[in-house]
Design a protein around this motif. Structure first.
Motif, PDB file in Angstrom:
ATOM      1  N   LEU A  40      36.743  60.107 108.568  1.00 41.67           N
ATOM      2  CA  LEU A  40      38.127  60.203 108.108  1.00 41.67           C
ATOM      3  C   LEU A  40      38.686  61.570 108.477  1.00 41.67           C
ATOM      4  CD1 LEU A  40      37.467  58.789 104.533  1.00 41.67           C
ATOM      5  CD2 LEU A  40      38.422  57.525 106.474  1.00 41.67           C
ATOM      6  N   ILE A  41      39.994  61.689 108.483  1.00 39.20           N
ATOM      7  CA  ILE A  41      40.640  62.969 108.752  1.00 39.20           C
ATOM      8  C   ILE A  41      41.297  63.460 107.473  1.00 39.20           C
ATOM      9  CG2 ILE A  41      42.493  64.140 110.014  1.00 39.20           C
ATOM     10  CD1 ILE A  41      41.999  62.146 112.299  1.00 39.20           C
ATOM     11  N   ILE A  42      41.038  64.713 107.121  1.00 41.90           N
ATOM     12  CA  ILE A  42      41.687  65.351 105.980  1.00 41.90           C
ATOM     13  C   ILE A  42      42.677  66.357 106.546  1.00 41.90           C
ATOM     14  CG2 ILE A  42      41.403  66.738 103.897  1.00 41.90           C
ATOM     15  CD1 ILE A  42      38.534  65.618 103.718  1.00 41.90           C
ATOM     16  N   ARG A  43      43.930  66.177 106.188  1.00 43.83           N
ATOM     17  CA  ARG A  43      45.002  67.032 106.690  1.00 43.83           C
ATOM     18  C   ARG A  43      45.532  67.915 105.569  1.00 43.83           C
ATOM     19  NH1 ARG A  43      50.683  64.510 108.050  1.00 43.83           N
ATOM     20  NH2 ARG A  43      51.373  65.763 106.321  1.00 43.83           N
ATOM     21  N   GLU A  44      45.704  69.200 105.850  1.00 41.16           N
ATOM     22  CA  GLU A  44      46.307  70.115 104.889  1.00 41.16           C
ATOM     23  C   GLU A  44      47.783  70.263 105.210  1.00 41.16           C
ATOM     24  OE1 GLU A  44      46.028  74.725 103.244  1.00 41.16           O
ATOM     25  OE2 GLU A  44      44.576  74.027 104.724  1.00 41.16           O
ATOM     26  N   GLY A  45      48.625  70.227 104.196  1.00 41.38           N
ATOM     27  CA  GLY A  45      50.041  70.465 104.412  1.00 41.38           C
ATOM     28  C   GLY A  45      50.912  69.776 103.392  1.00 41.38           C
ATOM     29  N   THR A  46      52.043  70.400 103.112  1.00 42.17           N
ATOM     30  CA  THR A  46      52.977  69.860 102.132  1.00 42.17           C
ATOM     31  C   THR A  46      54.200  69.231 102.793  1.00 42.17           C
ATOM     32  OG1 THR A  46      54.065  72.005 101.922  1.00 42.17           O
ATOM     33  CG2 THR A  46      52.288  71.528 100.364  1.00 42.17           C
ATOM     34  N   THR A  80      45.794  65.423 102.396  1.00 45.97           N
ATOM     35  CA  THR A  80      45.853  63.971 102.494  1.00 45.97           C
ATOM     36  C   THR A  80      44.684  63.502 103.344  1.00 45.97           C
ATOM     37  OG1 THR A  80      47.395  64.191 104.359  1.00 45.97           O
ATOM     38  CG2 THR A  80      48.353  63.776 102.178  1.00 45.97           C
ATOM     39  N   VAL A  81      44.172  62.316 103.040  1.00 44.11           N
ATOM     40  CA  VAL A  81      43.021  61.751 103.744  1.00 44.11           C
ATOM     41  C   VAL A  81      43.487  60.514 104.486  1.00 44.11           C
ATOM     42  CG1 VAL A  81      40.658  60.903 103.528  1.00 44.11           C
ATOM     43  CG2 VAL A  81      41.538  62.570 101.865  1.00 44.11           C
ATOM     44  N   TRP A  82      43.103  60.439 105.759  1.00 52.16           N
ATOM     45  CA  TRP A  82      43.590  59.381 106.634  1.00 52.16           C
ATOM     46  C   TRP A  82      42.452  58.604 107.272  1.00 52.16           C
ATOM     47  CZ3 TRP A  82      48.814  58.618 107.035  1.00 52.16           C
ATOM     48  CH2 TRP A  82      49.621  59.609 106.458  1.00 52.16           C
ATOM     49  N   ASP A  83      42.601  57.292 107.280  1.00 51.30           N
ATOM     50  CA  ASP A  83      41.758  56.401 108.067  1.00 51.30           C
ATOM     51  C   ASP A  83      42.698  55.813 109.119  1.00 51.30           C
ATOM     52  OD1 ASP A  83      40.014  54.630 109.188  1.00 51.30           O
ATOM     53  OD2 ASP A  83      39.483  53.619 107.314  1.00 51.30           O
ATOM     54  N   GLU A  84      42.684  56.426 110.276  1.00 53.06           N
ATOM     55  CA  GLU A  84      43.629  56.131 111.352  1.00 53.06           C
ATOM     56  C   GLU A  84      45.051  56.388 110.847  1.00 53.06           C
ATOM     57  OE1 GLU A  84      42.806  52.704 113.703  1.00 53.06           O
ATOM     58  OE2 GLU A  84      40.648  53.050 113.587  1.00 53.06           O
ATOM     59  N   ASP A  85      45.910  55.364 110.736  1.00 51.83           N
ATOM     60  CA  ASP A  85      47.298  55.562 110.313  1.00 51.83           C
ATOM     61  C   ASP A  85      47.522  55.312 108.829  1.00 51.83           C
ATOM     62  OD1 ASP A  85      48.086  56.213 112.887  1.00 51.83           O
ATOM     63  OD2 ASP A  85      48.555  54.146 113.417  1.00 51.83           O
ATOM     64  N   GLU A  86      46.461  55.034 108.095  1.00 46.07           N
ATOM     65  CA  GLU A  86      46.595  54.737 106.666  1.00 46.07           C
ATOM     66  C   GLU A  86      46.149  55.938 105.836  1.00 46.07           C
ATOM     67  OE1 GLU A  86      44.983  51.608 103.260  1.00 46.07           O
ATOM     68  OE2 GLU A  86      44.086  51.576 105.260  1.00 46.07           O
ATOM     69  N   MET A  87      47.048  56.403 104.957  1.00 49.86           N
ATOM     70  CA  MET A  87      46.693  57.471 104.031  1.00 49.86           C
ATOM     71  C   MET A  87      45.912  56.838 102.883  1.00 49.86           C
ATOM     72  SD  MET A  87      48.999  60.470 102.312  1.00 49.86           S
ATOM     73  CE  MET A  87      49.819  59.484 101.092  1.00 49.86           C
TER      74      MET A  87
END
Length: 153
Positions: free
Chosen positions: A8-14, A55-62
């Protein structure tokens, strides 16, 4: 900033957090039912007004998220930690808490939550101070730093 965790991808940001996907997570958690159109902007504004967010992403789904409100010096509050019911039990929530605490490792962290989440926060290193139906879990970074020899007083 991006991190990878178990595929999964974890993205930082507001900024740029899609309101519709935040609302879906809130629905999955049972926190909202039917949000009127005029109120949907709140799902974007809560992020813009947060100090940190992941936020945690599985492809295009948060599939997960957490927001933090903090003075960035002494204290921080974990807000709205949610992992989609399809992804629970895979360590995602604990990873989000870990990433949050790394932002202010010697600060005081708080998470106001319901009693059914106390054991989760205890596994993340928090203490439960109030054993009533709802309460605040706390993580005192300065105490941990003192115990591990990184701080004297």
């Amino acid at each position: 900033m991006y991190q990878y965790f178990n595929g999964l991808i974890i993205r930082e940001g507001t900024e740029g957090v899609p309101a519709d996907q935040v609302e879906e997570l809130f629905k999955d958690a049972g926190w909202v039912r039917n949000t009127p159109d005029w109120q949907k902007e709140k799902f974007t504004l809560i992020f813009k007004n947060s100090t940190w967010a992941f936020t945690v992403w599985d492809e295009d789904e948060m599939i997960g998220m957490v927001r933090v409100i903090s003075d960035q010096i002494m204290a921080a509050n974990i807000m709205d930690l949610i992992v989609s019911s399809k992804y629970r039990g895979k360590g995602i929530g604990q990873k989000l808490v870990e990433i949050c605490v790394q932002k202010l490792p010697h600060g005081d962290w708080f998470a106001h939550t319901s009693a059914n989440n106390f054991s989760f926060y205890e596994r993340c290193g928090f203490e439960v101070k109030d054993l009533s139906e709802n309460g605040t879990c706390s993580y005192y970074g300065y105490v941990k730093a003192r115990k591990s020899g990184h701080r004297r007083a």
